[in-house]
Design an enzyme around this catalytic site. Structure first.
Site, short mmCIF file in Angstrom:
data_model
loop_
_atom_site.label_atom_id
_atom_site.label_comp_id
_atom_site.label_asym_id
_atom_site.label_seq_id
_atom_site.Cartn_x
_atom_site.Cartn_y
_atom_site.Cartn_z
CB VAL A 82 -0.37 3.98 7.26
CG1 VAL A 82 -0.32 4.92 6.00
CG2 VAL A 82 -1.97 3.68 7.46
CE LYS A 83 6.84 0.57 2.22
NZ LYS A 83 7.12 -0.70 1.13
#
Length: 217
Positions: A82-83
């Site tokens: 997850v960015k």
């Protein structure tokens, strides 16, 4: 050093993956827009091609929104990273997602101290943007060097340095010499790493001489 490819183009990903050159993929909203494909399905398709880490970015600006989006993205495939942005809300989301065993790539890093904060928040990856610093007259590779030096002083930091916004092969070379963990490159930069005029010249000479032998293998 690992190589990630910075693209949402499935054809490019499949081509580079078939050569065994890439260890993962990074995406962002701009690359998703360029692909013209539905975001969640696109990430699912990429994860089916590449077994390594695939960064998928949240779009919410608040922590609760990032958490909800991050959990949804992490549910697509076990290799989704997850960015989140390097903001107070992003770091808070990073810390909470880490507690849920969801790995985060903290993006848009432009100072060494931002990288320290990301490491303390439990980021799996920090993404310093080299080219964007060059664009404003700074030396982006110096940021990589500073982060590497700082992280090496603190063995408890588990965050990997993911050099991003690499605009040409010289950036990739500098990242490798500094000792970053990962370099993420657009497909065209990855392919430029092959190029050298002496390689082409030598191959042409060998082929011409082989033809003169009249032999075949």
């Amino acid at each position: 050093m690992q190589f990630f490819v910075d693209t949402a183009n499935l054809d490019d990903i499949k081509s580079l993956q078939s050569m065994g050159l890439i260890d993962g993929v990074t995406t962002n909203p701009s690359l998703v827009l360029k692909s013209g494909k539905p975001f969640l399905k696109l990430i699912e398709d990429i994860c089916a091609v590449v077994p390594g880490p695939v960064s998928a970015e949240v779009t919410a600006a608040d922590t609760s929104g990032m958490l909800a989006e991050g959990r949804k993205l992490a549910g697509i495939a076990p290799n989704v990273i997850v960015k989140v942005p390097l903001t107070p809300a992003g770091l808070s989301a990073c810390r909470q997602l880490k507690e849920e065993n969801i790995l985060c790539n903290v993006t848009l890093c432009f100072t060494p101290m931002q990288a320290v904060l990301a490491a303390k928040a439990g980021a799996a990856y920090i993404s310093p943007f080299v080219g964007r610093l060059d664009d404003i007259g700074q030396d982006g590779t110096e940021l990589l060097r500073d982060i590497r030096d700082i992280y090496d002083q603190y063995p408890d930091f588990e965050t990997q340095i993911l050099a991003a916004s690499l605009r040409h092969p010289a950036h990739v070379l500098a990242a490798a010499k500094i000792g970053v963990d990962v370099a993420t490159c657009p497909p065209d930069i990855m392919r430029k790493l092959f190029d050298h005029p002496l390689t082409e010249k030598g191959l042409a000479a060998f082929q011409a001489d082989w033809e003169k032998t009249g032999q075949s293998i």
